[in-house]
Write a protein that holds these residues in place. Structure first.
Motif, PDB file in Angstrom:
ATOM      1  N   LEU A  83      10.916  -9.606  41.326  1.00  0.00           N
ATOM      2  CA  LEU A  83      11.025  -9.801  39.885  1.00  0.00           C
ATOM      3  C   LEU A  83       9.996  -8.892  39.218  1.00  0.00           C
ATOM      4  O   LEU A  83       8.833  -8.875  39.607  1.00  0.00           O
ATOM      5  CB  LEU A  83      10.736 -11.258  39.504  1.00  0.00           C
ATOM      6  N   TRP A  84      10.426  -8.143  38.201  1.00  0.00           N
ATOM      7  CA  TRP A  84       9.548  -7.207  37.508  1.00  0.00           C
ATOM      8  C   TRP A  84       9.247  -7.745  36.116  1.00  0.00           C
ATOM      9  O   TRP A  84      10.145  -8.050  35.341  1.00  0.00           O
ATOM     10  CB  TRP A  84      10.203  -5.830  37.416  1.00  0.00           C
ATOM     11  N   PHE A  85       7.939  -7.828  35.791  1.00  0.00           N
ATOM     12  CA  PHE A  85       7.495  -8.323  34.489  1.00  0.00           C
ATOM     13  C   PHE A  85       7.118  -7.183  33.568  1.00  0.00           C
ATOM     14  O   PHE A  85       7.330  -7.244  32.362  1.00  0.00           O
ATOM     15  CB  PHE A  85       6.309  -9.269  34.668  1.00  0.00           C
ATOM     16  N   THR A  86       6.505  -6.130  34.107  1.00  0.00           N
ATOM     17  CA  THR A  86       6.202  -4.888  33.394  1.00  0.00           C
ATOM     18  C   THR A  86       6.567  -3.749  34.338  1.00  0.00           C
ATOM     19  O   THR A  86       7.081  -3.976  35.427  1.00  0.00           O
ATOM     20  CB  THR A  86       4.705  -4.808  33.010  1.00  0.00           C
ATOM     21  N   GLU A  87       6.258  -2.535  33.947  1.00  0.00           N
ATOM     22  CA  GLU A  87       6.572  -1.393  34.809  1.00  0.00           C
ATOM     23  C   GLU A  87       5.729  -1.376  36.085  1.00  0.00           C
ATOM     24  O   GLU A  87       6.111  -0.742  37.063  1.00  0.00           O
ATOM     25  CB  GLU A  87       6.357  -0.087  34.031  1.00  0.00           C
ATOM     26  N   THR A  88       4.589  -2.071  36.072  1.00  0.00           N
ATOM     27  CA  THR A  88       3.724  -2.072  37.253  1.00  0.00           C
ATOM     28  C   THR A  88       3.507  -3.458  37.851  1.00  0.00           C
ATOM     29  O   THR A  88       3.020  -3.571  38.968  1.00  0.00           O
ATOM     30  CB  THR A  88       2.340  -1.486  36.904  1.00  0.00           C
TER      31      THR A  88
END
Length: 140
Positions: A83-88
Motif C-alpha cells: 500500500l502506497w501513502f506517498t511517493e516514498t
C-alpha cells in the motif's frame, strides 16, 4: 488421559496428549481468518484477524492510500502486496509465493478503494492498471 497416567501407562498417555494437541493446532489453523474492509470515499482500509471467532489484536487501519502495487522481491522470489501513502512511504501488507494470488488480493483491494494498481513484478517494466480497467475485468 489422567487415568492413563495413574495406571502407569505413560507412553499411551503421551500419545493421547500429542493427538489432542495436534487436533487443537489443526482446528486453530482452520478457524484463523483475516478480513479486509475498505472505504472508497476516505481511501481507508482495515484489517481484522480472528482465531476461534475471537479477535487476536486491535484492527489495523491504513488511511489515505494512493495506490496498491504488486512487487516481486527478486532476492526472496516472492510477491508482495504494498500500500502506497506517498511517493516514498509504503507498507507491505501481504506476501505470496504465486503471482496469481498476490495479484488477486491486490486487485480486490484496489477495486474496494477505487484506486489504481501498479504491476511491479518485472524489473524496469512497471505497468499501471487503472481503476476503470479493474472494474471492467471484474464485470467480465
Amino acid at each position: 488421559m489422567i487415568k492413563l497416567f495413574l495406571l502407569g501407562e505413560i507412553l499411551n498417555a503421551l500419545k493421547f496428549s500429542t493427538a489432542v494437541l495436534f487436533m487443537f493446532i489443526c482446528a486453530a489453523g482452520l478457524t484463523f481468518t483475516k478480513k479486509i474492509y475498505s472505504n472508497s470515499t476516505s481511501k481507508n482500509i482495515r484489517f481484522n484477524f480472528t482465531l476461534f471467532q475471537m479477535r487476536l489484536c486491535k484492527d489495523i487501519i491504513f488511511k489515505n492510500i494512493l495506490y496498491v502495487s504488486v512487487y516481486k522481491n527478486h532476492s526472496d522470489r516472492d510477491f508482495e502486496v504494498q500500500l502506497w501513502f506517498t511517493e516514498t512511504k509504503k507498507k507491505s501488507v501481504s506476501i505470496h509465493f504465486r503471482y496469481q494470488s498476490a495479484f488477486s488480493i491486490a486487485s480486490k483491494i484496489a477495486r474496494g478503494l477505487q484506486i489504481d494498481l501498479l504491476d511491479a513484478t518485472e524489473k524496469g517494466n512497471f505497468k499501471w492498471i487503472k481503476k476503470e480497467d479493474l472494474q471492467i475485468a471484474r464485470d467480465v
